[in-house]
Design a protein around this motif. Structure first.
Motif, PDB file in Angstrom:
ATOM      1  N   TYR A  26      34.882  91.998  72.630  1.00 37.47           N
ATOM      2  CA  TYR A  26      33.960  92.492  71.634  1.00 37.47           C
ATOM      3  C   TYR A  26      33.408  91.381  70.754  1.00 37.47           C
ATOM      4  N   ALA A  27      33.829  90.131  70.997  1.00 36.73           N
ATOM      5  CA  ALA A  27      33.321  89.031  70.177  1.00 36.73           C
ATOM      6  C   ALA A  27      31.912  88.650  70.608  1.00 36.73           C
ATOM      7  N   LYS A  28      31.606  88.811  71.894  1.00 40.01           N
ATOM      8  CA  LYS A  28      30.293  88.442  72.396  1.00 40.01           C
ATOM      9  C   LYS A  28      29.393  89.665  72.460  1.00 40.01           C
ATOM     10  N   ALA A  29      28.234  89.548  71.853  1.00 36.30           N
ATOM     11  CA  ALA A  29      27.303  90.670  71.815  1.00 36.30           C
ATOM     12  C   ALA A  29      26.525  90.765  73.117  1.00 36.30           C
ATOM     13  N   TRP A  30      25.990  91.943  73.379  1.00 36.72           N
ATOM     14  CA  TRP A  30      25.056  92.121  74.475  1.00 36.72           C
ATOM     15  C   TRP A  30      23.964  93.080  74.022  1.00 36.72           C
ATOM     16  N   MET A  31      22.818  92.955  74.651  1.00 35.90           N
ATOM     17  CA  MET A  31      21.660  93.757  74.274  1.00 35.90           C
ATOM     18  C   MET A  31      20.856  94.081  75.524  1.00 35.90           C
ATOM     19  N   VAL A  32      20.409  95.326  75.630  1.00 37.14           N
ATOM     20  CA  VAL A  32      19.638  95.746  76.792  1.00 37.14           C
ATOM     21  C   VAL A  32      18.385  96.468  76.312  1.00 37.14           C
ATOM     22  N   LYS A  33      17.293  96.258  77.014  1.00 37.83           N
ATOM     23  CA  LYS A  33      16.036  96.940  76.718  1.00 37.83           C
ATOM     24  C   LYS A  33      16.043  98.282  77.438  1.00 37.83           C
ATOM     25  N   LEU A  34      15.837  99.360  76.696  1.00 37.99           N
ATOM     26  CA  LEU A  34      15.940 100.700  77.249  1.00 37.99           C
ATOM     27  C   LEU A  34      14.618 101.180  77.856  1.00 37.99           C
ATOM     28  N   LYS A  35      14.739 102.033  78.868  1.00 36.54           N
ATOM     29  CA  LYS A  35      13.577 102.644  79.501  1.00 36.54           C
ATOM     30  C   LYS A  35      13.592 104.148  79.230  1.00 36.54           C
ATOM     31  N   PHE A 135       3.023  91.141  62.619  1.00 34.78           N
ATOM     32  CA  PHE A 135       3.154  91.348  64.056  1.00 34.78           C
ATOM     33  C   PHE A 135       4.456  90.709  64.517  1.00 34.78           C
ATOM     34  N   VAL A 136       5.092  91.300  65.529  1.00 36.12           N
ATOM     35  CA  VAL A 136       6.361  90.761  66.017  1.00 36.12           C
ATOM     36  C   VAL A 136       6.424  90.921  67.531  1.00 36.12           C
ATOM     37  N   GLY A 137       7.023  89.946  68.199  1.00 36.34           N
ATOM     38  CA  GLY A 137       7.163  89.994  69.648  1.00 36.34           C
ATOM     39  C   GLY A 137       8.479  90.621  70.064  1.00 36.34           C
ATOM     40  N   GLY A 138       8.870  90.393  71.327  1.00 42.19           N
ATOM     41  CA  GLY A 138      10.108  90.944  71.856  1.00 42.19           C
ATOM     42  C   GLY A 138      11.340  90.235  71.320  1.00 42.19           C
ATOM     43  N   LEU A 139      12.479  90.895  71.435  1.00 44.18           N
ATOM     44  CA  LEU A 139      13.752  90.355  70.964  1.00 44.18           C
ATOM     45  C   LEU A 139      14.500  89.687  72.110  1.00 44.18           C
ATOM     46  N   TYR A 140      15.283  88.673  71.776  1.00 36.15           N
ATOM     47  CA  TYR A 140      16.199  88.099  72.762  1.00 36.15           C
ATOM     48  C   TYR A 140      17.462  87.650  72.055  1.00 36.15           C
ATOM     49  N   TYR A 148      13.529  86.268  67.460  1.00 34.13           N
ATOM     50  CA  TYR A 148      12.206  86.794  67.795  1.00 34.13           C
ATOM     51  C   TYR A 148      11.164  85.994  67.028  1.00 34.13           C
ATOM     52  N   ILE A 149       9.917  86.144  67.430  1.00 29.13           N
ATOM     53  CA  ILE A 149       8.805  85.474  66.760  1.00 29.13           C
ATOM     54  C   ILE A 149       8.010  86.512  65.975  1.00 29.13           C
ATOM     55  N   THR A 150       7.665  86.189  64.721  1.00 33.24           N
ATOM     56  CA  THR A 150       6.847  87.081  63.919  1.00 33.24           C
ATOM     57  C   THR A 150       5.691  86.306  63.304  1.00 33.24           C
ATOM     58  N   TYR A 151       4.610  87.001  63.030  1.00 34.09           N
ATOM     59  CA  TYR A 151       3.372  86.391  62.536  1.00 34.09           C
ATOM     60  C   TYR A 151       3.137  86.788  61.086  1.00 34.09           C
ATOM     61  N   ALA A 152       2.416  85.933  60.358  1.00 33.50           N
ATOM     62  CA  ALA A 152       2.117  86.196  58.956  1.00 33.50           C
ATOM     63  C   ALA A 152       1.192  87.402  58.814  1.00 33.50           C
ATOM     64  N   LYS A 153       1.201  88.005  57.631  1.00 35.31           N
ATOM     65  CA  LYS A 153       0.488  89.259  57.376  1.00 35.31           C
ATOM     66  C   LYS A 153      -1.023  89.115  57.450  1.00 35.31           C
TER      67      LYS A 153
END
Length: 252
Positions: A26-35, A135-140, A148-153
């Motif tokens: 449980y120390a290492k996280a994981w993330m999955v993109k849902l469909k 604006f914001v892109g995808g997460l990793y 993630y990358i985000t853009y100014a307002k």
């Protein structure tokens, strides 16, 4: 006697190794993109038992962008209905028992985007949004951190990369100064007074005039509290240089 001592020592080391492995599961996280319309099986509530997770999408208007309902089910029971204009990514993030989260991308009719975070312990509890700008892109995932990358307002001034962590039902940052990954030169689109320090209560800095060339030196994400939503959020401040003047602003 010596063999017995060696056996006990080996048993102790083996037991220690088992606990070490259990703690690192449980120390290492994981993330999955849902469909949509896909059933996932995982522990959603932190009770050690596998649950089922599924969401559906339903468009309720035809004009662009279409208004979409993202309806979530846990163990076949409807638990949340989130409205968004158009589809945006949805992620399931986990970094330990009782640390399961749904990260739901949402798009506004004006074009802005957010990622709402829901803690899955017993129920889907909204704990706020990931620190994003217009604006914001995808997460990793990098380790336990979400990047993630985000853009100014309002317009493309620059873009930067926050690093967020989710733990114990809270959103926090790995650092308050995200890395600038976009341009560092911009033009002021309106006149405003700057601040000498990011924590200045008054606009006590130099006057920035519309049309002046600006050098963006740093981005600082300042933690604030919204009394209406009763949640903390992070507001971006930009440290700029104009000629030989330095100051902080919240927008360009």
């Amino acid at each position: 006697m010596k063999r017995k001592q060696q056996f006990l020592l080996s048993l102790f080391l083996l037991t220690l190794g088992i606990f070490s492995c259990s703690s690192t599961v449980y120390a290492k996280a994981w993330m999955v993109k849902l469909k949509p319309n896909t059933t996932y099986k995982t522990d959603m509530t932190g009770d050690g038992k596998k649950d089922t997770l599924k969401f559906t999408e339903k468009n309720i208007q035809s004009d662009y962008p279409s208004q979409t309902h993202r309806i979530f089910y846990i163990n076949g029971k409807k638990v949340k209905d989130i409205t968004s204009y158009g589809s945006a990514p949805i992620y399931f993030y986990k970094n330990g028992t009782s640390n399961e989260y749904l990260i739901v991308g949402s798009r506004y009719k004006g074009g802005g985007k957010d990622y709402f975070v829901f803690h899955c312990k017993k129920s889907l509890k909204n704990i706020g949004c990931l620190p994003t700008d217009y604006f914001v892109g995808g997460l990793y995932l990098t380790g336990n951190n979400i990047k993630y990358i985000t853009y100014a307002k309002g317009m493309y001034v620059t873009k930067y990369r926050p690093i967020a962590t989710l733990n114990n039902g809270r959103i926090s940052l790995a650092g308050s100064y995200p890395k600038i990954t976009g341009r560092t030169a911009a033009t002021a689109n309106q006149s405003q007074r700057t601040r000498k320090a990011v924590n200045s209560k008054n606009l006590d800095g130099f006057k920035l005039y519309k049309g002046q060339k600006v050098k963006i030196l740093k981005v600082y994400l300042k933690k604030s509290y919204n009394s209406y939503s009763k949640q903390y959020f992070y507001e971006p401040y930009y440290y700029i240089r104009v000629n030989n003047n330095y100051g902080w602003i919240t927008y360009l």
